[in-house]
Design an enzyme around this catalytic site. Sequence first.
Site, short mmCIF file in Angstrom:
data_model
loop_
_atom_site.label_atom_id
_atom_site.label_comp_id
_atom_site.label_asym_id
_atom_site.label_seq_id
_atom_site.Cartn_x
_atom_site.Cartn_y
_atom_site.Cartn_z
CE LYS A 160 78.00 63.22 110.95
NZ LYS A 160 78.43 64.40 111.72
CB VAL A 175 67.18 65.85 116.39
CG1 VAL A 175 66.60 65.66 115.00
CG2 VAL A 175 68.66 66.22 116.30
N1 LIG Z 1 72.11 67.35 117.08
C1 LIG Z 1 72.61 67.42 115.84
O1 LIG Z 1 73.19 68.42 115.41
C2 LIG Z 1 72.47 66.24 114.92
C3 LIG Z 1 72.81 66.38 113.57
C4 LIG Z 1 72.64 65.30 112.70
C5 LIG Z 1 72.17 64.10 113.20
N2 LIG Z 1 71.88 63.99 114.54
C6 LIG Z 1 71.38 62.70 115.00
O2 LIG Z 1 70.04 62.85 115.46
C7 LIG Z 1 69.78 61.83 116.43
C8 LIG Z 1 69.16 62.48 117.67
O3 LIG Z 1 70.07 63.40 118.22
P1 LIG Z 1 69.66 64.27 119.50
O4 LIG Z 1 70.74 65.28 119.64
O5 LIG Z 1 68.25 64.70 119.42
O6 LIG Z 1 69.79 63.15 120.67
P2 LIG Z 1 69.14 63.20 122.14
O7 LIG Z 1 68.87 64.61 122.54
O8 LIG Z 1 69.97 62.34 123.01
O9 LIG Z 1 67.73 62.48 121.95
C9 LIG Z 1 67.63 61.12 121.64
C10 LIG Z 1 66.19 60.74 121.79
O10 LIG Z 1 66.04 59.40 121.30
C11 LIG Z 1 65.18 58.72 122.21
N3 LIG Z 1 65.33 57.28 122.10
C12 LIG Z 1 66.40 56.52 122.43
N4 LIG Z 1 66.12 55.21 122.20
C13 LIG Z 1 64.85 55.17 121.71
C14 LIG Z 1 64.00 54.15 121.29
N5 LIG Z 1 64.37 52.86 121.32
N6 LIG Z 1 62.76 54.47 120.85
C15 LIG Z 1 62.34 55.76 120.83
N7 LIG Z 1 63.11 56.79 121.22
C16 LIG Z 1 64.36 56.50 121.65
C17 LIG Z 1 65.58 59.25 123.56
O11 LIG Z 1 64.59 58.92 124.49
P3 LIG Z 1 64.92 58.75 126.07
O12 LIG Z 1 65.05 60.12 126.60
O13 LIG Z 1 63.71 58.01 126.57
O14 LIG Z 1 66.16 57.93 126.15
C18 LIG Z 1 65.66 60.73 123.23
O15 LIG Z 1 64.37 61.31 123.26
C19 LIG Z 1 71.11 61.12 116.70
O16 LIG Z 1 71.17 59.94 115.93
C20 LIG Z 1 72.14 62.12 116.18
O17 LIG Z 1 73.32 61.49 115.75
C21 LIG Z 1 71.99 65.02 115.39
#
Ligand SMILES: NC(=O)c1ccc[n+]([C@@H]2O[C@H](COP(=O)([O-])OP(=O)(O)OC[C@H]3O[C@@H](n4cnc5c(N)ncnc54)[C@H](OP(=O)(O)O)[C@@H]3O)[C@@H](O)[C@H]2O)c1
Length: 360
Positions: free
Chosen positions: A228, A25
């Site tokens: 949700k 994201v």
């Molecule tokens: N993908 C979708 O379709 C979708 C839809 C709606 C909502 N979301 C929500 O969007 C969010 C992100 O999803 P994603 O798919 O992008 O997850 P992701 O690929 O796992 O990425 C998560 C990111 O958050 C970072 N992070 C974790 N802890 C942190 C902290 N304390 N400070 C700063 N950065 C931190 C991680 O860094 P590291 O690599 O250093 O751990 C990583 O860069 C989630 O809450 C998810 O539920 C996603």
Amino acid sequence: MSAVLASLREADRVAELCLLGTGGVGKAVLNRLAELQDAGVARHIALVAVANSRCGQRGSTLQPRQARDPVALLSRATSMEWVDDLFSVPGSARRIVIDATASDAVAARHAHWLAQGIDVVTANKLGQGGSLLRWQAIRAAQSSGRARYGDAATVGAGLPLLRTLRALTAGGDRITSISGVLSGSLAWLFDRYDGSQPFSALVREARDLGYTEPDPRDDLSGADVCRKLLILARAAGIALSESEIKVTPLFDAALALATHTELDTALSRLDAPLRLRLDAAKSRNVSLRVVARWREGTATVGLETLAFDDELAHAAGTDNRVVIHSTRYQQRPLGIQGPGAGADITAAALLDDVLSITAA
Ligand SMILES: NC(=O)c1ccc[n+]([C@@H]2O[C@H](COP(=O)([O-])OP(=O)(O)OC[C@H]3O[C@@H](n4cnc5c(N)ncnc54)[C@H](OP(=O)(O)O)[C@@H]3O)[C@@H](O)[C@H]2O)c1
């Protein structure tokens, strides 16, 4: 530096943006921000910081396309302290944090930032979908100051769900039930699951496509759908707590306890029981969907069999479908449907909220 950014003098800035999270994201946010800046739409928004849990990058005006992989180790113990330091002094520009993490520690900071006058725009459901106390703190911090909370990306990846519930409630309507297929990833899985391949193979495919949560068990356990449902109910003014929702996970204790390295193999534990459910559903000519339901006194999340003419049965692909009954919509409910998963639409919803804050 592009002409647009070069011309972004500090005095002209409407907003300074800090992005937390550089996963699927977060990277999509940076791509879209670059496109919006190229198109001149976000010319008053300066990206000043990007961080993940380990590394960060700060600058007066960062170029989004070059900030995708920050390498400098954080100068503070946590990314939250790093943001506090960055945004400690209010200036003339709005200070906006985008939370594109799934971190409980970051969500725990939302109310604090709002209270400091920092706007928060989030895809992280652990803010308003967390404990009742955390939700109440976020509401109180919003109402006591001018900082705004953008949460359209948390449910339905930007579908007009939360704003509809709030508008109905503000207009004196009383919501009497909410039911829905709220997980784009689970909708996709059960839309595709016809027995021609094991369910676990579909889960791996959905994870590789970026449809599932970072740990697919967050989807399969019902935890993500539960959050949700909490966010939807709370947007309608209902102080629902997690303990009031009966959640039935799709998996057993052994899969729940599997370590990250064991997970890929352990996912096969899903195959036999779900094949039985599928065969039973096929024999009755009904379909399988994970459904969330709230009405006064009861709230559930779990796998259900739906008749083919059920209003929730026909969401295809990653579509979310939500059906709302209220005093206004008693006989025929209000239905809202559309794609509800994917990094690009989630990023678009986040930046829509940012643009709406800067236009206020
Ligand atoms: N993908 C979708 O379709 C979708 C839809 C709606 C909502 N979301 C929500 O969007 C969010 C992100 O999803 P994603 O798919 O992008 O997850 P992701 O690929 O796992 O990425 C998560 C990111 O958050 C970072 N992070 C974790 N802890 C942190 C902290 N304390 N400070 C700063 N950065 C931190 C991680 O860094 P590291 O690599 O250093 O751990 C990583 O860069 C989630 O809450 C998810 O539920 C996603």
